[in-house]
Motif scaffolding. Sequence first.
Motif, mmCIF file in Angstrom:
data_model
loop_
_atom_site.group_PDB
_atom_site.id
_atom_site.type_symbol
_atom_site.label_atom_id
_atom_site.label_comp_id
_atom_site.label_asym_id
_atom_site.label_seq_id
_atom_site.Cartn_x
_atom_site.Cartn_y
_atom_site.Cartn_z
ATOM 1 N N ARG A 204 0.876 -1.290 0.013
ATOM 2 C CA ARG A 204 -0.093 -0.192 -0.090
ATOM 3 C C ARG A 204 0.862 1.283 -0.116
ATOM 4 N NH1 ARG A 204 -3.016 -3.633 -0.717
ATOM 5 N NH2 ARG A 204 -4.807 -4.078 0.367
ATOM 6 N N GLY A 205 0.518 2.110 -0.554
ATOM 7 C CA GLY A 205 1.146 3.645 -0.592
ATOM 8 C C GLY A 205 0.561 4.507 -1.528
ATOM 9 N N GLY A 206 1.378 5.678 -1.646
ATOM 10 C CA GLY A 206 0.800 6.754 -2.534
ATOM 11 C C GLY A 206 2.148 7.076 -3.470
ATOM 12 N N LEU A 207 1.776 7.680 -4.466
ATOM 13 C CA LEU A 207 2.577 8.402 -5.608
ATOM 14 C C LEU A 207 2.319 9.627 -6.059
ATOM 15 C CD1 LEU A 207 3.823 5.127 -7.870
ATOM 16 C CD2 LEU A 207 5.102 6.115 -5.955
ATOM 17 N N TYR A 208 3.192 10.473 -6.146
ATOM 18 C CA TYR A 208 2.741 11.911 -6.593
ATOM 19 C C TYR A 208 3.716 12.397 -7.583
ATOM 20 C CZ TYR A 208 0.704 11.311 -1.958
ATOM 21 O OH TYR A 208 -0.148 10.764 -1.069
ATOM 22 N N LYS A 209 3.295 13.102 -8.586
ATOM 23 C CA LYS A 209 3.832 13.650 -9.804
ATOM 24 C C LYS A 209 3.496 14.996 -9.949
ATOM 25 C CE LYS A 209 4.202 10.707 -13.112
ATOM 26 N NZ LYS A 209 3.974 10.026 -14.476
ATOM 27 N N VAL A 210 4.578 15.707 -10.542
ATOM 28 C CA VAL A 210 4.094 17.214 -10.812
ATOM 29 C C VAL A 210 4.730 17.222 -12.470
ATOM 30 C CG1 VAL A 210 4.141 18.170 -8.702
ATOM 31 C CG2 VAL A 210 6.362 17.909 -9.892
ATOM 32 N N GLY A 211 4.216 18.008 -13.208
ATOM 33 C CA GLY A 211 4.604 18.175 -14.534
ATOM 34 C C GLY A 211 4.514 19.714 -14.997
ATOM 35 N N MET A 212 5.066 20.068 -16.216
ATOM 36 C CA MET A 212 5.099 21.161 -16.941
ATOM 37 C C MET A 212 5.155 20.938 -18.580
ATOM 38 S SD MET A 212 7.375 23.491 -18.497
ATOM 39 C CE MET A 212 8.911 23.298 -17.912
ATOM 40 N N GLN A 213 4.495 21.540 -19.252
ATOM 41 C CA GLN A 213 4.653 21.771 -20.678
ATOM 42 C C GLN A 213 4.703 23.137 -21.035
ATOM 43 O OE1 GLN A 213 1.428 19.082 -22.278
ATOM 44 N NE2 GLN A 213 2.739 17.378 -22.529
ATOM 45 N N TYR A 214 5.479 23.419 -22.041
ATOM 46 C CA TYR A 214 5.596 24.564 -22.910
ATOM 47 C C TYR A 214 5.345 24.431 -24.508
ATOM 48 C CZ TYR A 214 6.970 29.112 -24.528
ATOM 49 O OH TYR A 214 7.148 30.307 -25.018
ATOM 50 N N GLN A 215 4.822 25.328 -25.218
ATOM 51 C CA GLN A 215 4.707 25.113 -26.466
ATOM 52 C C GLN A 215 4.991 26.499 -27.188
ATOM 53 O OE1 GLN A 215 0.678 24.612 -29.072
ATOM 54 N NE2 GLN A 215 1.897 22.410 -29.087
ATOM 55 N N LYS A 216 5.764 26.678 -28.104
ATOM 56 C CA LYS A 216 6.118 27.759 -28.733
ATOM 57 C C LYS A 216 5.963 27.566 -30.457
ATOM 58 C CE LYS A 216 8.138 32.114 -29.122
ATOM 59 N NZ LYS A 216 7.539 33.087 -29.018
ATOM 60 N N GLU A 217 4.957 28.616 -30.678
ATOM 61 C CA GLU A 217 4.656 28.588 -32.131
ATOM 62 C C GLU A 217 5.772 29.283 -33.027
ATOM 63 O OE1 GLU A 217 1.953 27.619 -33.653
ATOM 64 O OE2 GLU A 217 0.850 27.110 -31.838
ATOM 65 N N LEU A 218 6.403 28.606 -33.967
ATOM 66 C CA LEU A 218 7.298 28.976 -34.930
ATOM 67 C C LEU A 218 6.871 29.422 -36.241
ATOM 68 C CD1 LEU A 218 10.024 26.288 -33.996
ATOM 69 C CD2 LEU A 218 9.558 28.534 -33.003
ATOM 70 N N SER A 219 7.568 29.679 -37.127
ATOM 71 C CA SER A 219 7.303 30.074 -38.519
ATOM 72 C C SER A 219 7.092 28.764 -39.329
ATOM 73 C CB SER A 219 8.416 30.699 -39.175
ATOM 74 O OG SER A 219 9.431 29.978 -39.221
ATOM 75 N N ASN A 220 6.288 28.766 -40.597
ATOM 76 C CA ASN A 220 5.725 27.837 -41.097
ATOM 77 C C ASN A 220 5.055 26.583 -40.292
ATOM 78 O OD1 ASN A 220 7.310 28.745 -43.382
ATOM 79 N ND2 ASN A 220 8.944 27.771 -42.418
ATOM 80 N N LYS A 221 4.056 27.568 -39.294
ATOM 81 C CA LYS A 221 3.152 26.408 -38.536
ATOM 82 C C LYS A 221 3.683 25.687 -37.547
ATOM 83 C CE LYS A 221 -0.925 27.424 -41.437
ATOM 84 N NZ LYS A 221 -2.130 26.844 -42.256
#
Length: 426
Positions: A204-221
């Motif tokens: 028995r037990g717990g797991l914990y997670k944190v996350g981050m995402q970043y998206q940058k629009e460039l040229s030509n879509k």
Amino acid sequence: MIKKILFAFILLSTSVIIAQRNNSSPYSFFGLGEEFSSTTVEQSSMGGIGVAFKTDHYLNFINPAANANLRFATYGIGGLMTDLTLKESSGEQSGSATSLRYIALGFPIGDKAGFSAGLQPQSSVGYALLNQKYDADDNLTEFTRFTGTGGTSRLYGAFGIEVLKGLSLGVEASFVFGTVDNDILNQREGLALGTKNEETTRVRGGLYKVGMQYQKELSNKLQLNAGVSVQLESNLTEKNQAYLYSLSFDGSGFEIPRDTLSASSTVTTFNIPLKTNLGVGLGKRDKWYAGVNYEFQDALDNNSAIGSTYMYGESNKLAIGGFYLPKINSISSYWNRITYRAGLRFEDTGLLVDGSGNGNNFTPIKDFGINVGLGLPLGNRASNINIGLEYGQRGTTDNNLIQENYFNFRLSLSLNDIWFKKRQID
């Protein structure tokens, strides 16, 4: 009505996940068994990438921040069939296993947040090993049989939200539970009774997670994605009960228990250190994507590990993969609406095994996989049937160990719908 049927199916699938036996690997003998990667069939078909990948109609088990991008209510269920060939210096054997790998449901919360929850196997034990000893005349003098079943599952909930344009954060909490049964049966020549040690471990037990995402629009879509997820350090509680007793065999070979020799009960901990997953990717929306993930973790600290047989070291995994979608809205060709996926995976599992049993010649167990897959669209919706194929190799025949060559067939259903939308009356 459809939602009621879906709910009933989720309940049925949940009982199957908890009760199933889904492993035949001898390496599941160690620790809490073989640990499963938390990936969907879509992600596995791309080598296991996904920490940086953003999409509005697929679930993402790697990074909770990806929930911020959900725009459809999404239900996913996935299964796995494994064909396994075990090679050692004296020959080879084959086996197979089929299992349900996950059920999960995700949905958007407003325009900038999302939530998902699900149930997955976390680790699995399923082995049967036999050690035989012979005298100088090649007569059997002793045999020891090792068997194990069970494993752990995780029930999780994850939330993600976009805090700035292109930047999303997420959190995830999991409850890990399960039971592992390990038996050791020993019989020696000249003795009327054998001995058997049965050990049951409840986890028995717990797991914990944190996350981050970043998206940058460039040229030509073009879109440049970056992401990170961190599973925090935690401890799982292990309650162990062990019974050692004598036994005999009847004429048909069935075991007849005799006297209890000893019984014990202990409580230990299984420490899971910090695990970090980094990723970057580049692509065009609904057209193509290519990415790379790198995951690393310090050595597991298991108080119940048998030091003379195995130990843990640092683990790491490199995944490279992507997809190509010719034309998402093609009317003339169904093949143009299929998503084509591929990827590679290189992994150092962190498990080190001494095949000699002397405690001074440990060999690292490595894993490698080649993946391809298809996403087959259903009608005009974003729903898909996903197929994944993987050929892999784990372990080595060096140092009296076993090499596993395996072929995985994965199948999943990803259903999308729009929930919580107000009716429009003209």
